[in-house]
Design a protein around this motif. Structure first.
Motif, PDB file in Angstrom:
ATOM      1  N   LEU A  95      11.723  23.703 105.540  1.00 16.63           N
ATOM      2  CA  LEU A  95      11.170  22.381 105.817  1.00 16.63           C
ATOM      3  C   LEU A  95      11.792  21.317 104.926  1.00 16.63           C
ATOM      4  N   GLY A  96      11.939  21.638 103.650  1.00 14.88           N
ATOM      5  CA  GLY A  96      12.530  20.670 102.736  1.00 14.88           C
ATOM      6  C   GLY A  96      13.997  20.400 103.031  1.00 14.88           C
ATOM      7  N   LEU A  97      14.738  21.452 103.363  1.00  9.91           N
ATOM      8  CA  LEU A  97      16.166  21.265 103.639  1.00  9.91           C
ATOM      9  C   LEU A  97      16.403  20.458 104.915  1.00  9.91           C
ATOM     10  N   THR A  98      15.593  20.703 105.949  1.00  7.28           N
ATOM     11  CA  THR A  98      15.749  19.905 107.169  1.00  7.28           C
ATOM     12  C   THR A  98      15.347  18.450 106.936  1.00  7.28           C
ATOM     13  N   SER A  99      14.372  18.218 106.051  1.00  4.07           N
ATOM     14  CA  SER A  99      14.003  16.839 105.705  1.00  4.07           C
ATOM     15  C   SER A  99      15.152  16.135 104.995  1.00  4.07           C
ATOM     16  N   VAL A 100      15.820  16.851 104.107  1.00  2.00           N
ATOM     17  CA  VAL A 100      16.987  16.278 103.424  1.00  2.00           C
ATOM     18  C   VAL A 100      18.071  15.920 104.436  1.00  2.00           C
ATOM     19  N   ALA A 101      18.357  16.850 105.348  1.00  7.12           N
ATOM     20  CA  ALA A 101      19.397  16.603 106.348  1.00  7.12           C
ATOM     21  C   ALA A 101      19.035  15.433 107.260  1.00  7.12           C
ATOM     22  N   LEU A 102      17.759  15.299 107.609  1.00  6.20           N
ATOM     23  CA  LEU A 102      17.340  14.197 108.463  1.00  6.20           C
ATOM     24  C   LEU A 102      17.559  12.847 107.784  1.00  6.20           C
ATOM     25  N   ASN A 103      17.214  12.750 106.515  1.00  2.00           N
ATOM     26  CA  ASN A 103      17.433  11.492 105.795  1.00  2.00           C
ATOM     27  C   ASN A 103      18.915  11.131 105.731  1.00  2.00           C
ATOM     28  N   VAL A 104      19.753  12.136 105.540  1.00  3.78           N
ATOM     29  CA  VAL A 104      21.195  11.877 105.533  1.00  3.78           C
ATOM     30  C   VAL A 104      21.657  11.397 106.905  1.00  3.78           C
ATOM     31  N   LEU A 105      21.155  12.038 107.970  1.00  3.60           N
ATOM     32  CA  LEU A 105      21.552  11.637 109.318  1.00  3.60           C
ATOM     33  C   LEU A 105      21.082  10.224 109.650  1.00  3.60           C
ATOM     34  N   TYR A 106      19.899   9.852 109.190  1.00  4.15           N
ATOM     35  CA  TYR A 106      19.420   8.489 109.430  1.00  4.15           C
ATOM     36  C   TYR A 106      20.365   7.463 108.808  1.00  4.15           C
ATOM     37  N   GLY A 107      20.791   7.743 107.578  1.00  2.00           N
ATOM     38  CA  GLY A 107      21.739   6.836 106.940  1.00  2.00           C
ATOM     39  C   GLY A 107      23.073   6.784 107.661  1.00  2.00           C
ATOM     40  N   LEU A 108      23.549   7.950 108.127  1.00  2.00           N
ATOM     41  CA  LEU A 108      24.819   7.977 108.853  1.00  2.00           C
ATOM     42  C   LEU A 108      24.724   7.258 110.196  1.00  2.00           C
ATOM     43  N   LEU A 109      23.567   7.328 110.846  1.00  2.00           N
ATOM     44  CA  LEU A 109      23.384   6.601 112.105  1.00  2.00           C
ATOM     45  C   LEU A 109      23.486   5.092 111.909  1.00  2.00           C
ATOM     46  N   VAL A 110      22.946   4.609 110.812  1.00  2.00           N
ATOM     47  CA  VAL A 110      23.059   3.176 110.512  1.00  2.00           C
ATOM     48  C   VAL A 110      24.524   2.787 110.339  1.00  2.00           C
ATOM     49  N   LEU A 111      25.266   3.599 109.590  1.00  2.00           N
ATOM     50  CA  LEU A 111      26.683   3.306 109.372  1.00  2.00           C
ATOM     51  C   LEU A 111      27.468   3.382 110.685  1.00  2.00           C
ATOM     52  N   GLN A 112      27.187   4.387 111.509  1.00  2.00           N
ATOM     53  CA  GLN A 112      27.908   4.530 112.774  1.00  2.00           C
ATOM     54  C   GLN A 112      27.596   3.369 113.720  1.00  2.00           C
ATOM     55  N   PHE A 113      26.347   2.907 113.740  1.00  2.00           N
ATOM     56  CA  PHE A 113      25.972   1.789 114.611  1.00  2.00           C
ATOM     57  C   PHE A 113      26.773   0.540 114.247  1.00  2.00           C
ATOM     58  N   ASN A 114      26.831   0.227 112.967  1.00  2.00           N
ATOM     59  CA  ASN A 114      27.589  -0.951 112.543  1.00  2.00           C
ATOM     60  C   ASN A 114      29.085  -0.786 112.819  1.00  2.00           C
ATOM     61  N   LYS A 115      29.586   0.432 112.668  1.00  2.36           N
ATOM     62  CA  LYS A 115      31.006   0.679 112.924  1.00  2.36           C
ATOM     63  C   LYS A 115      31.337   0.491 114.403  1.00  2.36           C
ATOM     64  N   MET A 116      30.475   0.948 115.304  1.00  5.00           N
ATOM     65  CA  MET A 116      30.738   0.801 116.735  1.00  5.00           C
ATOM     66  C   MET A 116      30.684  -0.662 117.148  1.00  5.00           C
ATOM     67  N   LEU A 117      29.756  -1.429 116.573  1.00  2.63           N
ATOM     68  CA  LEU A 117      29.716  -2.862 116.864  1.00  2.63           C
ATOM     69  C   LEU A 117      30.991  -3.564 116.373  1.00  2.63           C
ATOM     70  N   LYS A 118      31.459  -3.163 115.212  1.00  4.03           N
ATOM     71  CA  LYS A 118      32.656  -3.768 114.657  1.00  4.03           C
ATOM     72  C   LYS A 118      33.887  -3.425 115.495  1.00  4.03           C
ATOM     73  N   ASN A 119      34.011  -2.178 115.922  1.00  4.81           N
ATOM     74  CA  ASN A 119      35.156  -1.782 116.736  1.00  4.81           C
ATOM     75  C   ASN A 119      35.163  -2.479 118.104  1.00  4.81           C
ATOM     76  N   ALA A 120      33.956  -2.805 118.621  1.00  4.24           N
ATOM     77  CA  ALA A 120      33.876  -3.482 119.912  1.00  4.24           C
ATOM     78  C   ALA A 120      33.953  -4.998 119.766  1.00  4.24           C
ATOM     79  N   GLY A 121      34.134  -5.480 118.530  1.00  5.01           N
ATOM     80  CA  GLY A 121      34.214  -6.927 118.316  1.00  5.01           C
ATOM     81  C   GLY A 121      32.883  -7.624 118.476  1.00  5.01           C
ATOM     82  N   MET A 122      31.789  -6.915 118.246  1.00  5.54           N
ATOM     83  CA  MET A 122      30.452  -7.505 118.424  1.00  5.54           C
ATOM     84  C   MET A 122      29.716  -7.659 117.109  1.00  5.54           C
ATOM     85  N   ALA A 123      30.327  -7.365 116.002  1.00  3.61           N
ATOM     86  CA  ALA A 123      29.636  -7.457 114.727  1.00  3.61           C
ATOM     87  C   ALA A 123      29.383  -8.911 114.388  1.00  3.61           C
ATOM     88  N   ARG A 124      28.163  -9.160 113.946  1.00  2.68           N
ATOM     89  CA  ARG A 124      27.796 -10.538 113.551  1.00  2.68           C
ATOM     90  C   ARG A 124      26.825 -10.496 112.392  1.00  2.68           C
TER      91      ARG A 124
END
Length: 336
Positions: free
Chosen positions: A307-336
């Motif tokens: 349970l603890g290890l999956t919680s750790v992995a989930l928090n890491v994935l949440y942070g990576l999703l934020v980074l990936q979202f901003n990266k996709m907006l930037k690559n599509a020229g939509m970052a503002r």
């Protein structure tokens, strides 16, 4: 000579004509046949009057078709990405481990022994082990069923939100992903913000009351130890307020991100970039959760480790999703 009236030959003795001595005949009236209207049996009558409408028909409203923009494609690619799929799978697995851990709680006696073995000798007289054991036993017996039911409802809805969003984004027959999953996430973020805020305030209030109670009593030779405890409680209150502020900011930014993404999926407008504050807090929470895994294993047993290890992995994935979202907006020229 002839009569000018009827044309007969007049008598030779000069008497008037016979027609003058007959009674006057009535004038013959000329009969005129009325003109019959022509009827056209092949065409419908032109003077047909529709019956009155006694019930007003409501106007027909058709759904507004919003145009599909490149924003919909970017959002579909994000929510259909492998990283989002892994997050949905890991969240479901984490929910399963939470239910298993709730169904097999640790013996309260083991928890009490572990707590007292790590306390200083002077502090072991503050709370009786028997009272702590009774409190833990009552808490476990009274909350196990409720905890499992609550996890099934709240965790099940959140897992459904992830899968609804992913499946709709992966479906090639629809141009835009559904917003139902983001709505569920937003509702739970608001509930989490309220519940955590109330819990933090309650903990701080209880700590203050307990600290005031300790400061108002005379403990003799333990005065120095009670002073240390009092200072510790004051520090805990300050830390609690700081944590409360960060939790409020974190949840508020998460709600703002979900609102922006949902509005973009509905209107096709360019969404705002995800907050880097959220990503930083997620990575910090992952680090804290990683170190707390060992403490949970000591207090509750090794069943809490997955349970603890999956919680750790989930928090890491949440942070990576934020980074990936901003990266996709930037690559599509939509970052503002």
């Amino acid at each position: 000579m002839y009569c000018t009236n009827c044309g007969r030959k007049l008598p030779e003795d000069g008497s008037p004509c016979v027609c003058r001595r007959q009674p006057a005949q009535p004038e013959q009236q000329t009969y005129t046949q009325p003109v019959q209207p022509q009827q056209n049996y092949g065409a419908p009558a032109q003077n047909f009057q529709a019956p009155p409408q006694y019930y007003a028909q409501p106007p027909v409203q058709y759904p507004v078709q919003r145009p599909i923009t490149p924003v919909h494609g970017v959002l579909k690619s994000f929510f259909a990405s492998p990283l989002f799929l892994i997050t949905a799978i890991l969240f479901s697995v984490n929910l399963l481990f939470q239910i298993i851990a709730s169904l097999f709680p640790q013996d309260p006696a083991y928890i009490v022994n572990q707590i007292y073995s790590n306390l200083p000798y002077e502090m072991q007289f503050i709370v009786s082990p028997g009272d702590l054991y009774s409190a833990l036993s009552d808490a476990q017996s009274g909350t196990t069923v409720g905890t499992v039911i609550g996890m099934l409802i709240t965790g099940g809805l959140m897992a459904a939100a992830y899968w609804i969003t992913y499946i709709s984004a992966k479906n090639p027959s629809v141009p835009a992903a559904k917003t139902a999953g983001l709505t569920i996430m937003k509702v739970f973020s608001i509930i989490s913000l309220v519940v955590l805020s109330l819990a933090e305030v309650l903990c701080v209030v209880l700590a203050v009351i307990f600290g005031v109670a300790l400061a108002g009593n005379d403990y003799g030779y333990m005065d120095e130890m009670m002073s240390v405890i009092f200072v510790f409680l004051i520090a805990a209150c300050i830390i609690g307020f700081v944590v409360l502020i960060f939790e409020i900011i974190y949840e508020a930014k998460v709600i703002k991100m979900l609102n922006s993404a949902k509005n973009a999926m509905l209107t096709g407008m360019i969404p705002n970039k995800a907050s880097m504050f959220v990503a930083v807090i997620c990575f910090i929470s992952a680090a804290v959760s990683f170190f707390s895994v060992f403490g949970d294993a000591v207090l509750y047993g090794w069943i809490r480790v997955p349970l603890g290890l999956t919680s750790v992995a989930l928090n890491v994935l949440y942070g990576l999703l934020v980074l990936q979202f901003n990266k996709m907006l930037k690559n599509a020229g939509m970052a503002r």
